[in-house]
Design an enzyme around this catalytic site. Structure first.
Site, PDB file in Angstrom:
ATOM      1  N   ASP A  99     101.836 172.306   6.655  1.00 62.17           N
ATOM      2  CA  ASP A  99     103.079 173.119   5.680  1.00 62.17           C
ATOM      3  C   ASP A  99     103.802 173.864   6.402  1.00 62.17           C
ATOM      4  OD1 ASP A  99     101.558 176.384   3.558  1.00 62.17           O
ATOM      5  OD2 ASP A  99     103.396 175.558   3.926  1.00 62.17           O
TER       6      ASP A  99
HETATM    7  C1  GLC Z   1     105.539 177.342   1.889  1.00 64.64           C
HETATM    8  C2  GLC Z   1     104.454 177.079   0.897  1.00 64.64           C
HETATM    9  C3  GLC Z   1     103.626 176.373   0.208  1.00 64.64           C
HETATM   10  C4  GLC Z   1     104.939 175.601   0.281  1.00 64.64           C
HETATM   11  C5  GLC Z   1     105.647 175.270   1.640  1.00 64.64           C
HETATM   12  C6  GLC Z   1     107.043 174.919   0.581  1.00 64.64           C
HETATM   13  O1  GLC Z   1     105.429 178.663   2.684  1.00 64.64           O
HETATM   14  O2  GLC Z   1     102.833 177.949   1.130  1.00 64.64           O
HETATM   15  O3  GLC Z   1     103.122 176.277  -0.871  1.00 64.64           O
HETATM   16  O4  GLC Z   1     104.874 174.207  -0.608  1.00 64.64           O
HETATM   17  O5  GLC Z   1     106.322 176.234   1.668  1.00 64.64           O
HETATM   18  O6  GLC Z   1     107.838 176.174   0.737  1.00 64.64           O
END
Ligand code: GLC
Length: 750
Positions: free
Chosen positions: A293
């Protein structure tokens, strides 16, 4: 040879071999795989260490901000061949421009992957995932993901960061809105439906995209319901409750995983070898790639798990991470770590391989621009049939929580006072994580939907009444005045869309602002009160439940929400949704969920005088609305719950039969739920576990006999010594319209 010619030669040979395979023996998947493996092996041999590291690097283009940092140098890295994927771009034109840089301005011209958060729709926005889950309609949920993939792939995207499959029992946690609620079995089924919808049958089709099982793992169980907070639980609880949807996603063929922000039992997920290698690779044989993440590798430093970025990079790649989202840590440190002997080049080669495999499966080496067709994009987004599908899904997602004296459905000749801060809303209605959904007036508000269904606004009175938040009561008097002129008051109230989703935890789950006071003022007018709720999580609604005559939970219903709500309010659709998550009476009860254990001193409301029982002094143990709960405009009668035998051996099938009758005056859909209780185990077992459900349609007075079959496989659990098996003994089965109102029977497994 220049890279383009070299590449073309490579591709021509692949196409030639591939077409021969196709001709000779199209079903010989292993030959096709061999062709792919040979191609990727050859490519990897061509690649420098830097270029292999480049494949493990993912940066946001910043067209949308979905995390705490951005790096404006990503195009510089891209031109150096040091970026393998980009996210947060969203147009065929943009995809084409970035892809051209990768293909024509880097040494080997390896195409990029383009990712984006397409959670519940790309342009045509469907209800938030918690809302879709309330439909319990797996076919519709798969179709919703399919529509999202059609639109996203037409806009240059190859990969969605969905489905979010985090089980959670804590509505304080804002991301409950993105998932499938509290139950493992329902969560498993929905995870599989969404993966199939996004990925379709063939990733090489240009209308299918990679899915991503997130957030691995146990992100939905943060201490105190506070996002990103510590997660600590037994391995038994982890494997029983939080891991199964991820295994189900793999069984459905999910292509990628995303690690979660939280630490699990002291080890952050992005550095957790137990999760990423022992379970994911060695137990589950997952072959896709793992992305972190957003900067979650960097965050292992504040977690107190990594000394510095280089240490974090070493831990992450050696634990099993393949791609670094936005952190730049793999970019800046992997080469040094190889030179220092702390990371093997083989590890990086294998990470790069898994990513190249997905690019190959998408057909990007054959045609890097196959998803970047502006004409197709223009012809695909917001197709009428997609909008109709979104309206249908929104109708099915709504849950009728109360309907005293058949207040609903409303007659179309009724004089209606539409009151509340969300009556004319066209922004919040599409909820959080709404990708390219239109927030500037394209979504259908409740006011517009009711006006359209009634054919005019002559019978509609309107007042905003108040804002979603804040103490301003300026419009109260106007609201009271028009309420008095109406036959019924329909209030559209709830949260703002920004009150749920990432980093949106709440400790108070009441309706915000002065909305409850507005409801009280409406009640004083003596008119019937219908509450239409728009919210991204369970709310605490004891006052509303006492005060309103009818309550309709609509979640964030999406682009067509206003029309779908009107369809339900006027009975053009009979609501059939069932809660995928428990609604507590108050925050103090949290975590509260249906499949709890009995304890040694269970409280029995029939004997309140017994003191030493597991209970509260100030509130009942039961929730306001239980898991699986949802009313209909009609009524359903359950009878004749039978089991084909009283005793079964481990290899026998258990046949369970029940009769359902529509005893009301409306045609309606009912989701029949089957729960099981294992009365005695080598460890304590829940009072109920959902094991099957079936959604059926019945016309008035129509009956159906429904059969469910179970086997010992449905009764397995992690026993005292963590074996995953069924134990013999007495079982109860429960069948009913929710997890509370059930018929009961029993059998013995011998
Ligand atoms: C965010 C979220 C995740 C998302 C990623 C990309 O922090 O936690 O669910 O897919 O970043 O946007």
């Amino acid at each position: 040879m220049t890279r383009i010619i070299k590449f073309s030669v490579l591709m021509l040979s692949i196409v030639f071999i591939f077409s021969n395979c196709e001709k000779n023996n199209k079903n010989n998947q292993s030959e096709v795989d061999d062709v792919m493996d040979n191609f990727i092996d050859s490519l990897l041999q061509e690649m420098t260490l830097d270029e292999k590291i480049g494949q493990t690097v993912l940066f946001s283009a910043g067209w949308e901000v979905t995390g705490p940092t951005l790096d404006s140098n990503y195009v510089v890295y891209l031109k150096e061949g040091m970026v393998g994927a980009i996210f947060n771009i969203h147009s065929a034109k943009g995809s084409k421009e970035f892809q051209r840089i990768a293909v024509e301005e880097t040494r080997l011209g390896i195409p990029l992957l383009f990712g984006y958060d397409v959670i519940h729709g790309y342009k045509t926005i469907f209800p938030i995932s918690l809302g879709e889950s309330a439909s319990w309609d797996l076919e519709m949920i798969e179709q919703s993901a399919r529509v999202a993939a059609e639109e996203a792939s037409s806009a240059g995207l190859h990969w969605t960061f969905a489905p979010m499959i985090d089980v959670t029992r804590d509505p304080r946690w804002g991301r409950v809105s993105e998932g499938s609620g509290e139950d493992v079995y329902l969560g498993n089924q929905i995870a599989m439906a969404r993966v199939k919808g996004f990925q379709g049958d063939d990733l090489s089709n240009n209308n299918t995209i990679l899915a991503c099982a997130k957030h691995y793992a146990a992100y939905g169980a943060p201490l105190a319901g506070r996002d990103y907070n510590t997660v600590d639980m037994s391995e038994r609880e982890l494997r029983t409750t939080y891991l199964p949807p991820f295994k189900a996603a793999i069984d459905a063929g999910v292509s990628t995983f995303m690690t979660s922000f939280n630490d699990l039992n002291g080890i952050p997920a992005s550095g957790n070898k137990f999760l990423l290698t022992d379970i994911l690779r060695n137990e589950w044989n997952f072959e896709g790639f793992v992305v972190t993440d957003y900067t979650s590798i960097n965050e292992m430093i504040p977690h107190g798990f990594s000394k510095d970025e280089k240490h974090a990079g070493e831990q992450a790649i050696n634990a099993g991470v393949d791609m670094d989202m936005q952190g730049g840590i793999f970019l800046r440190n992997l080469k040094t770590l190889v030179e220092e002997g702390k990371v093997s080049e083989k590890t990086i080669t294998e990470a790069a391989r898994k990513i190249l495999v997905m690019k190959y499966k998408l057909g990007l080496f054959e045609d890097p621009y196959r998803y970047a067709d502006e004409e197709r994009e223009a012809a695909t987004l917001n197709k009428p049939e997609f909008l109709e599908k979104a309206r249908e899904m929104a109708r099915k997602s709504m849950v009728l929580l109360k309907n005293e004296n058949q207040t609903l459905p409303l007659s179309k000749n009724t004089k209606i006072a539409l009151i509340g801060p969300l009556v004319k809303d066209e922004n919040h209605i599409i909820g959080s994580w709404s990708a390219q959904g239109d927030r500037n007036g394209k979504a259908v508000s409740v006011f517009e939907g009711v006006t359209e269904i009634l054919g005019s606004s002559k019978n509609i009175l309107y007042s905003k009444g108040c804002e979603i938040e804040g103490e301003d009561k300026t419009y109260f008097n106007e609201a009271i005045r028009i309420a008095k002129q109406s036959d019924v008051v329909v209030m559209v109230v709830g949260e703002s869309e920004g009150m749920s989703g990432e980093a949106r935890s709440r400790t108070n789950l009441d309706l915000p602002g002065v909305q409850k006071e507005l409801i009280a003022e409406m009640k004083k007018t003596g008119k019937p009160i219908v509450l239409v709720l728009m919210n991204g999580r369970p709310l605490t609604l004891e006052y509303e439940n006492k005060t309103a005559d009818a309550i309709l939970e609509t979640w964030w219903p999406g682009t067509m929400g206003g029309l779908a709500i009107a369809d339900v309010l006027f009975g053009d659709y009979n609501p059939s949704g069932k809660l995928p998550i428990t609604f507590p009476r108050n925050v103090g009860q949290i975590p509260i969920f249906y499949n709890a254990k009995n304890t040694g001193r269970p409280y029995d409301p029939k004997t309140p005088e017994i003191t030493y029982r597991s209970r509260y002094l100030d509130v009942a143990n039961t929730p306001l609305y239980p898991f699986g709960y949802g009313l209909s405009y009609t009524s359903f009668e359950y009878s004749n719950l039978t089991i084909n035998k009283a005793e079964f051996s481990l290899n026998e099938t258990i046949n369970i039969n029940v009769t359902i009758k529509n005893t009301g005056k409306y045609k309606g859909e009912e989701t029949i739920q089957l729960y099981v209780q294992d009365l005695v185990g080598s460890v304590t077992r829940p009072l109920k576990e959902l094991k099957r459900f079936k959604k059926i349609t019945l016309t008035p007075n129509q009956s159906k006999n429904i059969t469910f079959t179970l086997t010992a496989e449905d009764l397995v659990f992690y026993t005292y010594d963590m074996s995953f098996k069924a134990e013999t003994g007495e079982f109860k089965i429960f069948v009913g319209t929710n997890s509370r109102d059930v018929l009961e029977n029993k059998f013995i497994l011998k």
